[in-house]
Design a protein around this motif. Structure first.
Motif, PDB file in Angstrom:
ATOM      1  N   TYR A   1       4.753   7.884  10.721  1.00 30.48           N
ATOM      2  CA  TYR A   1       4.822   7.070   9.506  1.00 30.48           C
ATOM      3  C   TYR A   1       3.428   6.507   9.254  1.00 30.48           C
ATOM      4  N   VAL A   2       2.875   6.787   8.077  1.00 31.16           N
ATOM      5  CA  VAL A   2       1.523   6.338   7.729  1.00 31.16           C
ATOM      6  C   VAL A   2       1.629   5.268   6.652  1.00 31.16           C
ATOM      7  N   TYR A   3       0.979   4.155   6.896  1.00 32.01           N
ATOM      8  CA  TYR A   3       0.959   3.055   5.925  1.00 32.01           C
ATOM      9  C   TYR A   3      -0.483   2.671   5.632  1.00 32.01           C
ATOM     10  N   ASP A   4      -0.808   2.553   4.349  1.00 29.13           N
ATOM     11  CA  ASP A   4      -2.143   2.175   3.874  1.00 29.13           C
ATOM     12  C   ASP A   4      -3.142   3.295   4.183  1.00 29.13           C
TER      13      ASP A   4
ATOM     14  N   HIS B   1       0.846  -1.204   0.000  1.00 31.43           N
ATOM     15  CA  HIS B   1       0.000   0.000   0.000  1.00 31.43           C
ATOM     16  C   HIS B   1       0.881   1.253   0.000  1.00 31.43           C
ATOM     17  N   LEU B   2       0.239   2.385  -0.303  1.00 30.97           N
ATOM     18  CA  LEU B   2       0.942   3.655  -0.254  1.00 30.97           C
ATOM     19  C   LEU B   2       1.340   4.000   1.183  1.00 30.97           C
ATOM     20  N   HIS B   3       2.322   4.872   1.300  1.00 28.98           N
ATOM     21  CA  HIS B   3       2.845   5.236   2.609  1.00 28.98           C
ATOM     22  C   HIS B   3       3.509   6.598   2.520  1.00 28.98           C
ATOM     23  N   GLU B   4       3.697   7.255   3.664  1.00 29.60           N
ATOM     24  CA  GLU B   4       4.410   8.521   3.716  1.00 29.60           C
ATOM     25  C   GLU B   4       4.814   8.808   5.160  1.00 29.60           C
TER      26      GLU B   4
END
Length: 210
Positions: free
Chosen positions: A96-99, A50-53
């Motif tokens: 840190y954000v994942y999904d 998944h996307l992350h940032e």
């Protein structure tokens, strides 16, 4: 000669989950944040699907080629060009954000700056507690419901959720050696990520963190 500070120790905790799921990590301070992303994926047994940032000081860091198209208007700074060393003179905590659907938010605290000789080639998990949730389980609140269904064999979703977890899921599971093996493999090309916990051998208990 004084040894140069060349590594950081991080405490990483999944937000909105109780009891907490956390990892304490050490990694070279010259590593860029795209490498930290891969370490975090391995440390929490995510599958990098998944996307992350990263959110640091009110700014977004990630892959602009993916995140600047349809995912907000704020500029994304390229995390492949930003090192941990760029922040070590600050008392810093970041996210840190994942999904972006499940919205798994990890609070990352820079605990210490270390002088290691020799500097390890790999990141290392020093300690931690509890299993990372399965991918696509729905986020922190859905994860709580997921655990409830696994503990209730009569629940209508018990069998389907058990299959989703690979036939076995212990929320208290934490195997430091296996997680460090996953971290060491995280930079390898075409690495096969571990989707599920290993099933305990008959008569053997899962390894638990505190």
């Amino acid at each position: 000669m004084v040894q140069e500070r060349n590594a950081v120790r991080l405490l990483v905790t999944l937000e909105d989950i109780d009891p907490p799921i956390w990892r304490r990590l050490v990694l070279p301070s010259t590593w860029t944040f795209d490498r930290l992303h891969l370490v975090l994926q391995a440390a929490f047994s995510w599958t990098d699907s998944h996307l992350h940032e990263f959110h640091i000081g009110g700014l977004r860091y990630g892959n602009p080629e993916l995140l600047d198209i349809g995912f907000g208007t704020a500029t994304t700074f390229d995390y492949r060009t930003v090192r941990m060393a760029d922040f070590i003179d600050r008392d810093i905590a970041f996210t840190y954000v994942y999904d972006f659907g499940d919205n798994w938010r990890h609070r990352v605290v820079l605990e210490d700056i270390l002088a290691l000789d020799p500097l390890p080639r790999h990141a290392e998990c020093l300690e931690g507690a509890r299993a990372g949730p399965p991918d696509d389980v729905g986020g922190p609140w859905s994860y709580a419901e997921f655990i409830e269904t696994l503990q209730d064999a009569e629940h209508e979703d018990h069998e389907s959720n058990l299959r989703w977890a690979g036939g076995h899921f212990d929320p208290e599971w934490f195997d430091l050696a296996l997680i460090n093996k996953d971290i060491r493999n995280s930079f390898r090309a075409n690495v096969r990520r571990r989707w599920h916990q290993p099933k305990p051998l008959i008569g053997k208990s899962s390894k638990h963190g505190d």
